[in-house]
Design a protein around this motif. Structure first.
Motif, PDB file in Angstrom:
ATOM      1  N   ASN A  89     -11.876  67.371  22.161  1.00  0.00           N
ATOM      2  CA  ASN A  89     -13.335  68.352  21.127  1.00  0.00           C
ATOM      3  C   ASN A  89     -12.930  68.181  19.762  1.00  0.00           C
ATOM      4  N   VAL A  90     -12.885  67.010  19.214  1.00  0.00           N
ATOM      5  CA  VAL A  90     -13.049  66.445  18.315  1.00  0.00           C
ATOM      6  C   VAL A  90     -15.025  66.186  18.097  1.00  0.00           C
ATOM      7  N   TYR A  91     -15.864  66.218  17.316  1.00  0.00           N
ATOM      8  CA  TYR A  91     -16.703  65.288  16.970  1.00  0.00           C
ATOM      9  C   TYR A  91     -16.902  64.404  15.929  1.00  0.00           C
ATOM     10  N   LEU A  92     -17.150  62.897  15.934  1.00  0.00           N
ATOM     11  CA  LEU A  92     -17.029  61.685  14.934  1.00  0.00           C
ATOM     12  C   LEU A  92     -18.839  61.227  15.090  1.00  0.00           C
ATOM     13  N   SER A  93     -19.116  60.419  14.026  1.00  0.00           N
ATOM     14  CA  SER A  93     -20.837  59.919  14.088  1.00  0.00           C
ATOM     15  C   SER A  93     -20.382  58.578  14.754  1.00  0.00           C
ATOM     16  N   PRO A  94     -20.784  58.599  15.581  1.00  0.00           N
ATOM     17  CA  PRO A  94     -20.555  56.873  16.562  1.00  0.00           C
ATOM     18  C   PRO A  94     -21.328  55.694  15.570  1.00  0.00           C
ATOM     19  N   SER A  95     -22.068  55.826  14.151  1.00  0.00           N
ATOM     20  CA  SER A  95     -22.185  55.237  13.619  1.00  0.00           C
ATOM     21  C   SER A  95     -21.278  55.368  12.373  1.00  0.00           C
ATOM     22  N   THR A  96     -20.802  55.298  11.947  1.00  0.00           N
ATOM     23  CA  THR A  96     -19.960  55.617  10.760  1.00  0.00           C
ATOM     24  C   THR A  96     -18.492  55.717  10.512  1.00  0.00           C
ATOM     25  N   GLU A  97     -17.954  56.832  12.100  1.00  0.00           N
ATOM     26  CA  GLU A  97     -16.874  57.308  12.034  1.00  0.00           C
ATOM     27  C   GLU A  97     -16.062  56.142  12.923  1.00  0.00           C
ATOM     28  N   VAL A  98     -16.193  55.422  13.938  1.00  0.00           N
ATOM     29  CA  VAL A  98     -15.743  54.843  14.707  1.00  0.00           C
ATOM     30  C   VAL A  98     -16.168  53.382  14.642  1.00  0.00           C
ATOM     31  N   LEU A  99     -14.487  52.855  15.411  1.00  0.00           N
ATOM     32  CA  LEU A  99     -14.864  50.623  14.637  1.00  0.00           C
ATOM     33  C   LEU A  99     -14.751  50.783  15.959  1.00  0.00           C
ATOM     34  N   PRO A 100     -14.885  49.656  17.608  1.00  0.00           N
ATOM     35  CA  PRO A 100     -14.078  49.578  18.102  1.00  0.00           C
ATOM     36  C   PRO A 100     -13.187  47.991  18.245  1.00  0.00           C
ATOM     37  N   LEU A 101     -11.687  48.342  19.070  1.00  0.00           N
ATOM     38  CA  LEU A 101     -11.316  47.063  18.348  1.00  0.00           C
ATOM     39  C   LEU A 101     -10.880  46.213  19.700  1.00  0.00           C
ATOM     40  N   MET A 102     -10.846  45.085  19.489  1.00  0.00           N
ATOM     41  CA  MET A 102     -10.103  43.828  20.813  1.00  0.00           C
ATOM     42  C   MET A 102      -8.447  44.789  20.569  1.00  0.00           C
ATOM     43  N   GLY A 103      -8.264  45.953  20.979  1.00  0.00           N
ATOM     44  CA  GLY A 103      -6.762  46.485  21.494  1.00  0.00           C
ATOM     45  C   GLY A 103      -6.208  46.942  19.823  1.00  0.00           C
ATOM     46  N   SER A 104      -6.066  48.318  20.041  1.00  0.00           N
ATOM     47  CA  SER A 104      -5.527  48.775  18.936  1.00  0.00           C
ATOM     48  C   SER A 104      -4.039  48.210  17.987  1.00  0.00           C
ATOM     49  N   LYS A 105      -3.366  47.136  18.867  1.00  0.00           N
ATOM     50  CA  LYS A 105      -2.295  46.207  18.712  1.00  0.00           C
ATOM     51  C   LYS A 105      -3.361  45.545  17.001  1.00  0.00           C
ATOM     52  N   GLU A 106      -4.489  45.010  17.327  1.00  0.00           N
ATOM     53  CA  GLU A 106      -5.039  44.028  15.509  1.00  0.00           C
ATOM     54  C   GLU A 106      -5.746  45.765  14.136  1.00  0.00           C
ATOM     55  N   GLY A 107      -5.841  46.480  15.136  1.00  0.00           N
ATOM     56  CA  GLY A 107      -5.958  48.015  14.627  1.00  0.00           C
ATOM     57  C   GLY A 107      -5.493  47.914  13.312  1.00  0.00           C
ATOM     58  N   ILE A 108      -3.807  47.402  13.753  1.00  0.00           N
ATOM     59  CA  ILE A 108      -2.950  47.751  13.038  1.00  0.00           C
ATOM     60  C   ILE A 108      -2.722  46.612  11.862  1.00  0.00           C
ATOM     61  N   MET A 109      -2.876  45.911  11.854  1.00  0.00           N
ATOM     62  CA  MET A 109      -3.001  44.619  11.407  1.00  0.00           C
ATOM     63  C   MET A 109      -4.367  44.481  10.360  1.00  0.00           C
ATOM     64  N   HIS A 110      -5.259  44.804  10.886  1.00  0.00           N
ATOM     65  CA  HIS A 110      -6.838  45.312  10.497  1.00  0.00           C
ATOM     66  C   HIS A 110      -6.756  46.971   9.109  1.00  0.00           C
ATOM     67  N   ILE A 111      -5.419  47.689  10.041  1.00  0.00           N
ATOM     68  CA  ILE A 111      -5.253  49.252   8.577  1.00  0.00           C
ATOM     69  C   ILE A 111      -5.108  48.459   7.689  1.00  0.00           C
ATOM     70  N   SER A 112      -3.296  47.975   7.591  1.00  0.00           N
ATOM     71  CA  SER A 112      -2.564  47.128   6.738  1.00  0.00           C
ATOM     72  C   SER A 112      -2.736  46.335   5.867  1.00  0.00           C
ATOM     73  N   MET A 113      -4.031  45.383   6.560  1.00  0.00           N
ATOM     74  CA  MET A 113      -4.485  44.394   5.231  1.00  0.00           C
ATOM     75  C   MET A 113      -5.401  45.611   4.432  1.00  0.00           C
ATOM     76  N   ALA A 114      -6.189  46.433   5.289  1.00  0.00           N
ATOM     77  CA  ALA A 114      -7.744  46.679   3.940  1.00  0.00           C
ATOM     78  C   ALA A 114      -6.601  48.123   3.447  1.00  0.00           C
ATOM     79  N   PHE A 115      -5.342  48.766   3.612  1.00  0.00           N
ATOM     80  CA  PHE A 115      -5.450  49.780   2.499  1.00  0.00           C
ATOM     81  C   PHE A 115      -3.901  49.331   1.793  1.00  0.00           C
ATOM     82  N   LEU A 116      -3.041  48.138   1.874  1.00  0.00           N
ATOM     83  CA  LEU A 116      -1.650  47.812   1.531  1.00  0.00           C
ATOM     84  C   LEU A 116      -2.035  46.153   0.086  1.00  0.00           C
ATOM     85  N   ASN A 117      -1.012  46.781  -0.920  1.00  0.00           N
ATOM     86  CA  ASN A 117      -1.058  45.562  -1.435  1.00  0.00           C
ATOM     87  C   ASN A 117       0.204  45.406  -1.317  1.00  0.00           C
TER      88      ASN A 117
END
Length: 380
Positions: free
Chosen positions: A87-115
């Motif tokens: 019951n969560v509403y999100l935009s398909p064009s701006t609020e979701v990004l498919p990943l090749m497994g969520s494990k790569e997402g851990i790396m992508h998030i870390s690289m995007a936000f951490l110095n």
């Protein structure tokens, strides 16, 4: 002499990568090892998922590079899945990004936000990749303690006694791996408020929502969570597609765009057929979840018998595809699992690979047939 990057000094090879080599060697030498250590689903995906993959290969687009953001219909399928299941509403064009497994997402998030030098709150026990990726990007892991006495939930009051001024990101994972603990709506609300007070990006890693769990939850069910939260999800466990590598990260557009900057420089899109198959998986009826959990329920009851035979204790209210069990007093986790492997040809995971608070515990996987689990019980 060519020297390795300094960052490799901060991490070791993943435990299961090393240990499964040992297990495979034992099996190659004739040992009848029963593997109850790793959470790799042994069941098949829905038939319509397999059909969608095979049928896709005749499409002219099948062999081409794909969009970094995935097919529009895949993104629509992901947000529809969140709407129907959470019951969560999100935009398909701006609020979701498919990943090749969520494990790569851990790396992508870390690289995007951490110095370099930023601090990251990481659960102990928890998924080891949170710590290793944090180190690889030059940030500093700050472990927060999870204990059985506190139902494997973070003690936010205790955490707030620390200096949090350098903390940029916090990993949470509910339903929790490895313990199977669940967080209530009220606790999610407290976590979001905590993140807002301290300007921390809160990331919920959520791949176990539907395994032996009657109340799937998303962090985005909390009002205002999008301001400070991201959520990872995966088709690996829910649809038995671990090797297909399909996951997703969800959140507000500013966060997703930042992650896309990283991702678009690291791959060239997901295989067309896998995307078409994922769309079919996300459209599965409730009957799929019921039938899947009937299998896991039967296996879990047998794993409980195995744990009883080993004089372990466990929480029958836990969820997920593992049984987290406490060893008898004064027994070390890694010594116990090595002895079990040597004497009984049974491999289970020691709790210590998930953090120091895992000492005295072991983790049994439900990703084995009834016949294998019954054989393990017989050996004990």
């Amino acid at each position: 002499m060519i020297e390795l990057a300094n960052r490799l000094r901060t991490v070791e090879e993943y435990y299961f990568s090393k240990k499964l080599r040992e297990v495979r060697l034992l099996m190659a030498n004739g040992k009848p090892v029963i593997n109850l250590g790793i959470g790799s689903p042994d069941l098949s995906p829905p038939q319509k998922v397999i059909s969608a993959l095979t049928e896709s290969f005749v499409n002219p687009k099948a062999n081409q590079y794909q969009s970094y953001q995935g097919l529009p219909e895949l993104r629509e399928g992901m947000v529809s899945f969140y709407r129907e299941q959470y019951n969560v509403y999100l935009s398909p064009s701006t609020e979701v990004l498919p990943l090749m497994g969520s494990k790569e997402g851990i790396m992508h998030i870390s690289m995007a936000f951490l110095n370099e030098g930023d601090q990251v709150l990481i659960p102990n026990p928890g998924y080891p990749t949170y710590t290793s990726v944090t180190k690889l990007v030059g940030a500093k892991p700050i472990l927060y303690s999870l204990t059985e006495e506190n139902d494997w939930l973070p003690d936010l009051e205790l955490i707030e006694k620390q200096d949090l001024s350098q903390v940029k990101l916090m990993w949470i994972n509910y339903p929790h791996m490895p313990t199977g603990a669940k967080a209530s709506d009220a606790f999610f609300t407290r976590l979001v408020s905590f993140a807002k007070r301290h300007n921390i990006l809160l990331v919920n890693d959520n791949p176990y929502s539907f395994i032996l769990n009657t109340e799937p939850k998303s962090i985005f069910q909390v009002s205002g969570a999008k301001d400070v939260c991201l959520e990872l999800n995966s088709l690996s466990k829910t649809f038995n597609m671990a090797g297909w590598r399909v996951g997703m990260v969800l959140g507000k557009s500013e966060f997703i765009n930042a992650i896309l900057k990283v991702k678009s420089n690291m791959d060239s899109g997901m295989l067309y057929g896998v995307q078409k198959a994922a769309i079919e998986a996300l459209n599965c009826s409730k009957l799929w979840y019921v039938s899947l959990n009937q299998v896991y329920k039967q296996r879990r009851e047998l794993i409980w018998k195995l744990a009883d035979a080993l004089n372990c204790t466990y929480n029958k209210n836990a969820s997920g595809m593992f049984v987290w069990a406490k060893l008898p007093p004064f027994i070390k986790s890694e010594e116990f699992i090595d002895l079990l492997l040597k004497e009984n040809d049974i491999f289970i995971a020691p709790g210590t690979i998930f953090g120091s608070n895992g000492e005295g515990y072991v983790r049994f996987s439900l990703c084995a047939t009834v016949e294998d689990i019954e054989e393990a019980i017989a050996r004990i």
